[in-house]
Design an enzyme around this catalytic site. Structure first.
Site, short mmCIF file in Angstrom:
data_model
loop_
_atom_site.label_atom_id
_atom_site.label_comp_id
_atom_site.label_asym_id
_atom_site.label_seq_id
_atom_site.Cartn_x
_atom_site.Cartn_y
_atom_site.Cartn_z
N GLY A 52 0.83 -1.20 0.00
CA GLY A 52 0.00 0.00 0.00
C GLY A 52 0.86 1.24 0.00
CB CYS A 80 5.13 -4.27 0.23
SG CYS A 80 5.99 -2.71 0.11
CE1 TYR A 81 0.85 0.67 5.68
CE2 TYR A 81 -0.78 -1.10 5.74
CZ TYR A 81 -0.32 0.12 6.20
OH TYR A 81 -0.99 0.77 7.18
CG HIS A 166 5.39 -5.38 -4.77
ND1 HIS A 166 4.10 -5.18 -4.34
CD2 HIS A 166 6.12 -4.38 -4.24
CE1 HIS A 166 4.04 -4.10 -3.60
NE2 HIS A 166 5.26 -3.59 -3.52
CD GLU A 168 2.40 -7.96 -5.86
OE1 GLU A 168 3.09 -8.83 -5.28
OE2 GLU A 168 2.21 -6.83 -5.38
CG ASP A 223 -12.65 -5.29 -22.73
OD1 ASP A 223 -11.95 -6.27 -22.99
OD2 ASP A 223 -12.20 -4.20 -22.35
CE LYS A 362 -8.59 -6.14 -23.69
NZ LYS A 362 -9.46 -4.96 -23.62
#
Ligand code: XMP
Length: 506
Positions: A52, A80-81, A166, A168, A223, A362
């Site tokens: 964050g 992290c946070y 991170h 991710e 989309d 996506k």
């Protein structure tokens, strides 16, 4: 025993939804929650606390009820946070800092830690933080360090971990492996497969819509095409309206109609390009343009809709998160998305908005398109922004400028298709730089605009890298543009990564 979901608690990092996505990539169902949702959570299989933008020492820093968190008795990973928060709760502290560590770093895991099983002895990870862990609680173990020997991985208790980096983001080379290792510590996680998800979406749509008519704006993009196909599959009474706002690419209207016909859907076209140009006259502020286009689009759209009861939008997860500002999410606002303007938010309050794709990324939407039988050349089209070429026309949007962009863009895209690069590139386009410079055309001095070409690869639009197109191809594209498009005398290739740039210029 009930299957458990992977709960991702959102402390507002721009990367939070990537955690959800990576977990799904690992084959498990994950969902984003706010810290205050903790009390109402059910079927919790494992918990990840996100990063964050705040410092834990800020007076308005988001917090979480750790007693409650631990009461689930499931594995917990703080990122992290999230790690810094756990460190404080486990009796350590965090040192505030004004300096940000941002970028790649080497992570050296301790041998034998289950979180790093199969991970290299030195693995590149991605850092993005200011504060750092200073002291550790008594029972906390260091499970990874960086090259300067600073702890970047901690174990607080059995199956409770924190990592400073991170996992991710793709720049953490073995991040997905680390997440997979973490997920393997949980029992009975709920699996995630796009086919199951499709059935779940269809059931939800049917329950929500019943016999009401759903109106849906289509643009020809992935989309909205997937959205209409999904609504059709759910046997919903759907009208598909194509608002031609004049900000489309060259010949796009005809192509859109042809593509929908191929999948058995007749669309209604509303031609209103002059109206859009009129309202955009003299406006060069990108946020103002977005708001004008978004609101006008809805006005035109609702005028043609009549008294439809539900409006469906092909909003995706990144659109939702990037527009987050004062709502529940703690992510900082980046820009207002087309489908998050005030009017839509009002309709949302009235329960008139249906966004079945809002939890998907996506490439998951493309997978869903495949599952729904949409031909590959439709769902492999590059993404195109809702506000159209207006976001590729910095400065004032005029018909003259749009026509130049359209011509250059068509040349660029055709050349990419002919050379086999179109499908290797995630998104490519031409953008007009509204600055005139001197050149020579024929024997004459010219004073004309520059065109920027951008081609990026990305997995999810959250980060992107520019594509190393072959110089001979770039030369051919540039020559063709400069020799055939009037009003342009310079062609540039954009070599900026996201971040710090964004994909679109605006
Ligand atoms: P940026 O420029 O934020 O773009 O790096 C990320 C992706 O989002 C697309 N984009 C939009 N898509 N409505 C959309 O449907 C919008 O208002 C919008 N703005 C940007 C952009 O083309 C890229 O794929």
């Amino acid at each position: 025993m009930d299957l458990g979901q992977v709960v991702v608690i959102d402390f507002g990092s721009q990367y939070t939804q990537l955690i959800v996505r990576r977990v799904r990539e690992c084959g498990f169902f994950a969902k984003l929650y706010q810290p205050e949702d903790l009390d109402s959570l059910e079927n919790v299989g494992s918990i990840i606390l996100s990063g964050g933008p705040k410092s834990t020492s800020d007076s308005d820093a988001p917090d979480i009820d750790v007693e409650k968190l631990l009461s689930f008795g499931v594995p917990i990973l703080g990122v992290c946070y999230g790690m810094q928060l756990l460190n404080i709760k486990y009796g350590g502290n965090v040192k505030p800092s004004n300096k940000r560590e941002y970028g790649p770093a080497d992570m050296l895991p301790e041998a034998g830690c289950p979180l790093f099983e199969g991970v290299s002895k030195s693995s590149q990870v991605w850092m993005s933080h200011s504060d750092t862990v200073e002291n550790l609680g008594e029972s906390t173990q260091v499970i990874a360090r960086n090259a300067e020997n600073t702890p970047v991985g901690l174990q607080y208790a059995d199956n409770i971990f924190g990592i400073q980096f991170h996992p991710e983001v793709t720049h953490s080379h073995e991040g997905t492996q680390i997440l997979r290792n973490f997920l393997s510590l949980a029992d009975n996680l709920e699996p995630f497969q796009i086919g199951d998800f499709k059935n779940q979406l269809i059931a939800e749509i049917q329950e929500r819509v019943g016999t009401k008519q759903v109106v849906c704006g289509v643009s020809g993009g992935v989309d909205s095409t997937v959205l209409v196909a999904l609504l059709k599959e759910a046997d919903v009474d759907v009208r598909a309206i194509f608002v031609d706002h004049g900000l489309m690419r060259k010949n796009e209207g005809d192509e859109v109609r042809k593509n929908f016909k191929e999948i058995g859907i007749e669309i209604e076209t509303v031609e209103c390009s002059e109206l859009f140009l009129e309202k955009l006259e003299g406006v060069d502020d990108p946020e103002k343009k977005r708001v004008i286009i978004g609101n006008l689009f809805i006005d035109v759209f609702w005028d043609s809709v009549g008294d439809a009861e539900i409006l469906a939008q092909g909003t995706l997860y990144p659109d939702v998160i990037e527009s987050a500002s004062n709502d529940k999410s703690k992510a900082s606002k980046i820009k207002t998305h087309h489908n998050r303007v005030d009017r839509i938010l009002e309709l949302q309050k009235e329960g008139k908005i249906l966004e079945p794709l809002a939890e998907l990324f996506k490439d998951e939407v493309r997978e869903l398109g495949h599952e729904l039988g949409i031909p590959a050349d439709i769902f492999n089209r590059h993404p195109f922004p809702g506000p159209g070429l207006a976001v590729r026309c910095p400065g004032e949007v005029t018909k003259e400028r749009l026509d130049v962009i359209r011509d250059c863009d068509a040349i660029f895209i055709n050349k990419l298709k002919e050379s086999g690069w179109y499908d290797k590139v995630w998104q490519a386009y031409a953008c007009l730089i509204p600055v005139k410079t001197v050149g020579v055309k024929g024997d004459e001095r010219s004073y004309e605009w520059a065109i920027a070409l951008r081609a990026v690869i990305s997995e999810d639009a959250m980060t992107a890298d520019w594509v190393e197109l072959p110089p001979a191809l770039l030369r051919d594209i540039s020559n063709t543009i400069l020799n055939s498009v009037q009003k342009v005398n310079r062609c540039l290739y954009d070599i900026s990564t996201k971040p710090p740039a964004s994909i679109e210029w605006e």
